[in-house]
Design a protein around this motif. Structure first.
Motif: not given
Length: 74
Positions: A68-72, A74
């Protein structure tokens, strides 16, 4: 000798949890221990490879899988 492996001359070590494929019974019999998870149970002497600078550490490329990738931002 692997990077996290050292020689515990006195063999007074609790080896902790590790994968059997990383440290064999014959390596343990020779006095080897994984320095990342072993704990001494008494005084001992440790022999290991000394690293003087980051450039002395070999770069390794290991296979992995991203779950999983998270947009940091935002």
């Amino acid at each position: 000798m692997r990077d996290m492996q050292g020689f515990a001359a006195a063999r007074n070590v609790d080896y902790g949890k590790y994968e059997d494929s990383i440290l064999s019974e014959s390596e343990k019999a020779e006095g080897m221990a994984l320095l990342c998870c072993a704990k001494p149970t008494s005084d001992l002497i440790i022999e290991c490879r000394e690293v003087n600078a980051a450039k002395d550490i070999p770069v390794k490329i290991l296979p992995c899988r991203v779950h999983k990738l998270y947009d940091l931002m935002m």
